[in-house]
Design an enzyme around this catalytic site. Structure first.
Site, short mmCIF file in Angstrom:
data_model
loop_
_atom_site.label_atom_id
_atom_site.label_comp_id
_atom_site.label_asym_id
_atom_site.label_seq_id
_atom_site.Cartn_x
_atom_site.Cartn_y
_atom_site.Cartn_z
N HIS A 31 0.82 -1.21 0.00
CA HIS A 31 0.00 0.00 0.00
C HIS A 31 0.86 1.27 0.00
CE1 HIS A 31 -3.42 -2.56 0.47
NE2 HIS A 31 -3.11 -2.92 1.70
N ASP A 62 -5.46 -8.33 -2.99
CA ASP A 62 -5.73 -8.03 -1.58
C ASP A 62 -7.02 -8.69 -1.10
OD1 ASP A 62 -5.71 -6.98 0.94
OD2 ASP A 62 -5.48 -4.91 0.34
#
Length: 449
Positions: A265, A316
């Site tokens: 991220h 994810d």
């Protein structure tokens, strides 16, 4: 030796015509010969999916109803805790099998499974500490996707070593327990073709910097290291309040980062932090669909790329699985934030090619996949599209790849080969129907509870 011929193939040096790819008995590329023989289909190197939580595929679509307060990552997380409390090892294997089949159909040929669901619902280890890891390996074996298993160290509930919350009890290990889990995970992947292991201290929310250093020391020199970092503004604020600096700065100050590291991220990292991470050779792992779904924010991609930074993409939370969708969402997020077009393309170059090749190279490094693309010694991981598809009319090379990412449906992927074996034919994985049946039974049980 198997030989495959293609009308066009994207080689490391660019597009070439009439390419023959020879594959040895182990599933590695033996030779690549352009201008060899005419073919009909178009070949792309398979894309690595560097960040997956497979069990969350079961939650897709269940978190889109507004609560009584403002929704955020933190409210989403509470639903995730409630969902995973119902999952058995058999459930995890079944959900992962469907997720991995969908990844293959969507153009991913290797998955990095950031695996933190370790224990039973009460938080007690199974008799085999690696029971859940073994289930992940079984799903990879059943579908044929290559696996980089990333057992995750999770010890605390918040930055500074706060006690874990009840919803986190299935994740929690001390360092000794985690060491035993790592050895069990190594055994789980030892007989799996193309598989490798890495280690993943979850985040500075879940592990202290001293524990992160200890986990890194457990890894073999060739094994990658992954960590969530600066995903949420609240996380950054807590790190500054408790540790005196943002989470990325903590990792940099500790001298940990190197080309072995993948930073997941990094949405709220500063420009200087990202430049320092790029200089250290770390990969940034972006998950654009999940980051959009959770409202995380927009990663500062142009500045990071300008410093030579490398990236890969992951699915994810697996809310929607597609390589092209991840890449398209990455570019579109940049366009919205900067009010510009073709943000990630080089001057005069193709956006699609910059995205695909960048994600292949960065993702392969992050997952310790070895040689990348269509080169001798690399795994024969091949995504095949049919140039006769309406989305590709009168297009070839970069224009075809641009259309695949920005103007085509997932059905444009015709075949997928992993390690020289066909795992998707006519756009469909052979295990899909059975995986969907098992998945439906699991969801029906959980949602009726």
């Amino acid at each position: 030796m198997r030989s495959m011929v293609f009308a066009e193939a994207l080689l490391p040096e660019g597009w070439r015509h009439d390419v023959r790819i020879d594959v040895d008995a182990l599933g590695r590329i033996a030779s690549v010969t352009p201008d060899a023989a005419p073919g009909r289909l178009i070949a792309l190197p398979g894309l690595p999916n560097l960040h997956s939580h497979a069990f969350q595929r079961g939650m897709a679509g269940l978190t889109e109803h507004a609560g009584d307060s403002d929704d955020s990552f933190w409210t989403w997380r509470e639903l995730m805790y409630r969902f995973l409390a119902h999952l058995t090892p058999e459930d995890v294997e079944a959900i992962a099998t469907l997720a991995y089949a969908e990844m293959l159909e969507g153009g991913f040929t290797r998955v990095g499974e950031f695996h933190y669901l370790h224990h039973d619902p009460a938080g007690s280890p199974f008799s085999d500490r690696a029971e859940m890891a073994t289930r992940i390996a079984a799903a990879a074996d059943a579908t044929g996707i290559s696996l980089t298993l990333l057992p995750c160290f999770y010890a605390h509930g918040e930055i500074g070593g706060a006690p874990p919350m009840p919803g986190q009890r299935r994740f929690i290990n001390d360092l000794d327990g985690f060491a035993a889990l790592v050895e069990g995970s190594r055994r789980a992947v030892s007989g799996l073709a193309g598989a490798t292991l890495g280690l993943a201290p979850h985040s500075l929310r879940a592990a202290t910097i001293e524990e992160i250093r200890s986990v890194a020391c457990m890894a073999q020199p060739w094994e990658p290291l992954h960590i969530h970092v600066a995903e949420q503004a609240k996380e950054v604020e807590a790190a500054i309040r408790v540790l005196g600096m943002p989470p990325m700065a903590v990792l940099l100050e500790a001298g940990l980062l190197s080309p072995r590291w993948c930073l997941i991220h990094a949405t709220h990292a500063t420009e200087r932090e990202l430049a320092d991470a790029a200089r250290a050779g770390a990969i940034i792992g972006l998950c654009p669909v999940t980051e959009s779904n959770l409202g995380d924010g927009v990663f500062a991609m142009p500045g990071f790329r300008a410093t030579g930074g490398r990236f890969g993409v992951g699915t994810d939370s697996n809310v929607l699985i597609s390589a092209a969708t991840e890449l398209r969402t990455l570019e579109y997020s940049q366009r919205l934030g900067l009010r510009a077009r073709n943000v990630l393309a080089p001057r005069g170059g193709s956006t699609g090619r910059a995205l695909w090749q960048g994600a292949v190279e960065g993702g392969s490094q992050a997952l310790a996949a070895g040689s990348t693309g269509f080169a001798p010694g690399a795994w024969a991981d091949i995504v095949i599209v049919d140039g006769a598809h309406p989305a590709f009319v009168s297009r070839s090379g970069d224009r075809l790849l641009d259309s695949l990412i920005f103007a085509a449906r997932a059905s444009t992927i015709h075949e997928v080969w992993v390690r020289g074996t066909r795992v998707v034919e006519n756009g469909v994985h052979p295990r899909r129907a059975d995986a969907e049946r098992r998945f439906a039974a699991i969801l029906a049980r959980i949602l009726a509870a």
